[in-house]
Motif scaffolding. Structure first.
Motif, short mmCIF file in Angstrom:
data_model
loop_
_atom_site.label_atom_id
_atom_site.label_comp_id
_atom_site.label_asym_id
_atom_site.label_seq_id
_atom_site.Cartn_x
_atom_site.Cartn_y
_atom_site.Cartn_z
N UNK A 136 0.88 -1.16 0.00
CA UNK A 136 0.00 0.00 0.00
C UNK A 136 0.93 1.21 0.00
N UNK A 137 1.01 1.91 -1.11
CA UNK A 137 2.03 2.94 -1.22
C UNK A 137 3.40 2.27 -1.16
N UNK A 138 4.24 2.72 -0.22
CA UNK A 138 5.57 2.13 -0.04
C UNK A 138 5.63 1.13 1.10
N UNK A 139 4.51 0.85 1.74
CA UNK A 139 4.50 -0.04 2.90
C UNK A 139 4.00 -1.43 2.51
N UNK A 140 4.79 -2.45 2.84
CA UNK A 140 4.36 -3.82 2.55
C UNK A 140 3.26 -4.22 3.52
N UNK A 141 2.15 -4.72 2.97
CA UNK A 141 1.00 -5.08 3.79
C UNK A 141 0.83 -6.58 3.95
N UNK A 142 1.28 -7.35 2.96
CA UNK A 142 0.92 -8.76 2.96
C UNK A 142 1.87 -9.52 2.04
N UNK A 155 -9.27 -2.71 6.09
CA UNK A 155 -9.16 -1.41 5.43
C UNK A 155 -10.16 -0.43 6.03
N UNK A 156 -10.00 0.81 5.63
CA UNK A 156 -10.82 1.88 6.18
C UNK A 156 -11.94 2.24 5.22
N UNK A 157 -13.17 2.35 5.70
CA UNK A 157 -14.28 2.70 4.82
C UNK A 157 -14.11 4.09 4.19
N UNK A 158 -14.60 4.22 2.96
CA UNK A 158 -14.59 5.51 2.29
C UNK A 158 -13.20 6.07 2.08
N UNK A 159 -12.21 5.21 1.83
CA UNK A 159 -10.82 5.66 1.73
C UNK A 159 -10.22 5.27 0.39
N UNK A 160 -9.39 6.18 -0.17
CA UNK A 160 -8.69 5.90 -1.43
C UNK A 160 -7.40 5.15 -1.15
N UNK A 161 -7.14 4.09 -1.91
CA UNK A 161 -5.92 3.29 -1.74
C UNK A 161 -5.21 3.14 -3.07
N UNK A 162 -3.89 2.94 -2.99
CA UNK A 162 -3.09 2.63 -4.17
C UNK A 162 -2.27 1.39 -3.85
N UNK A 163 -2.63 0.25 -4.42
CA UNK A 163 -1.95 -1.01 -4.16
C UNK A 163 -1.04 -1.38 -5.32
N UNK A 174 -6.05 -0.73 11.47
CA UNK A 174 -5.20 -1.84 11.00
C UNK A 174 -4.47 -1.58 9.69
N UNK A 175 -4.99 -0.68 8.85
CA UNK A 175 -4.30 -0.41 7.59
C UNK A 175 -3.22 0.65 7.75
N UNK A 176 -2.98 1.10 8.97
CA UNK A 176 -1.92 2.06 9.24
C UNK A 176 -2.36 3.51 9.18
N UNK A 177 -3.59 3.78 8.75
CA UNK A 177 -4.06 5.16 8.67
C UNK A 177 -4.66 5.61 10.01
N UNK A 178 -4.82 6.91 10.15
CA UNK A 178 -5.39 7.47 11.38
C UNK A 178 -6.87 7.75 11.20
#
Length: 329
Positions: free
Chosen positions: A171-177, A191-199, A312-316
């Motif tokens: 996710x971005x530069x962070x390894x998630x899995x 993941x966080x509801x209503x959130x934009x992600x770039x995998x 859990x996805x690292x976001x605030x």
């Protein structure tokens, strides 16, 4: 009920504690109660010499001690230690074509260790001949949000002159899995509801050569019912005086954000200043988190209190409603 202390505050007559900023707790030299063991432990070979170990975050101990670190054990011997805010690590320098058994244990701020988690076996692949050629870039990454807190991803397999051992999801530069090299799809949760992600995804071979990253896949999770679920609800704060040490304590409670059973952690702010981190739990009684923060002995002091979750996805998540309390009122 877990107890944490604001910086520079301690009961009169007690010796100061040596406490990290992110784990402020009461002095606990006599504490011997162990924290809970990690759950959901997995181990996946990433190369002939590397294994990726993951686990679920552990809540604070019932006696108020916060989680300080996680220790990864191989055959009962500690081989890696990470801070409490991490729930995955790569174990490197292993032998090719070898069987390993990993466990993970929790250590709290009093130095107590949990029992080891369940044993997770894993076998590293055979070492390749001299190999400096990375796998090819994975094919187009495809996927879509699966509701408000998950995403289904798939991609076209990479090729390698030996073989692809694993795929790392970023996710971005962070390894998630990390998934096995035979797999070309996965489901990301928490993941966080209503959130934009770039995998993106990268292939790895047995010699630890990494492919170029796939083109990023951008997607947005659904809003979910009742908002994005990324903030604490019904936040309450009150002050009480302990007749034993004559000190004031801040009692906090709230309804955790909805994270599909993956517990968040929380930052506490007093007068807009960060003071401590509290570990969440996945079995909070009556669906509410309850924690206590030590305030000191000064009477008539007013605090503006609010918290925010780290998901859990690292976001605030969003800050809670601000509450105002006064000691001795």
């Amino acid at each position: 009920m877990p107890v944490s202390r604001a910086p520079g505050l301690r009961p009169a007559g007690l010796l100061p504690c040596s406490v990290a900023l992110l784990a402020l707790t009461a002095c606990s030299g006599d504490d011997e109660r162990p924290p809970a063991a990690p759950t959901g432990v997995t181990a996946q070979s990433s190369s002939a010499t590397t294994v990726h170990v993951m686990w679920k975050r552990v809540k604070a101990a019932e006696d108020g001690e916060t989680v300080e670190a996680y220790e990864v054990l191989q055959a009962g011997k500690k081989v890696k230690e990470v801070d409490a805010d991490r729930t995955m690590v790569d174990i490197v320098g292993l032998k090719p074509s070898a069987d390993y058994v990993f466990t993970v244990r929790t250590r709290d701020t009093a130095g107590n260790h949990s029992t080891p988690s369940r044993k997770v076996p894993v076998t590293t692949p055979a070492a390749p001949a001299e190999d400096s050629n990375p796998p090819t870039r994975p094919g187009p990454l495809r996927g879509e949000a699966n509701g408000s807190r998950a995403a289904d991803l798939s991609w076209t397999a990479s090729t390698d002159d030996q073989r692809v051992v694993s795929y790392d999801i970023y996710q971005g530069n962070a390894k998630m899995h990390t998934v096995d090299g035979e797999e070309t799809r996965t489901v990301l949760t928490g993941l966080r509801p209503g959130t934009d992600y770039a995998f993106s995804v990268r292939a790895r071979d047995a010699a630890d050569n990494l492919s170029p990253a796939s083109a990023p896949l951008r997607l947005t999770t659904a809003q979910g019912e009742g908002g994005d679920g990324a903030e604490t609800e019904d936040f309450r704060a009150s002050v009480r005086k302990n007749t034993k040490d004559k000190a004031y304590y801040l009692d906090l409670s709230w309804t955790p954000p909805r994270t599909d059973g993956l517990e968040a952690e929380y930052q506490v702010y007093l007068d807009e200043v960060f003071v401590t981190t509290l570990a969440g739990s996945d079995d909070a009684p009556e669906g509410r988190e309850r924690h206590t923060v030590y305030l000191g002995t000064e009477e008539g002091k007013t605090y503006a209190v609010r918290i925010r979750p780290r998901l859990p996805d690292g976001s605030w998540g969003a800050f809670s409603t601000k509450r105002t309390v006064t000691t001795g009122s």
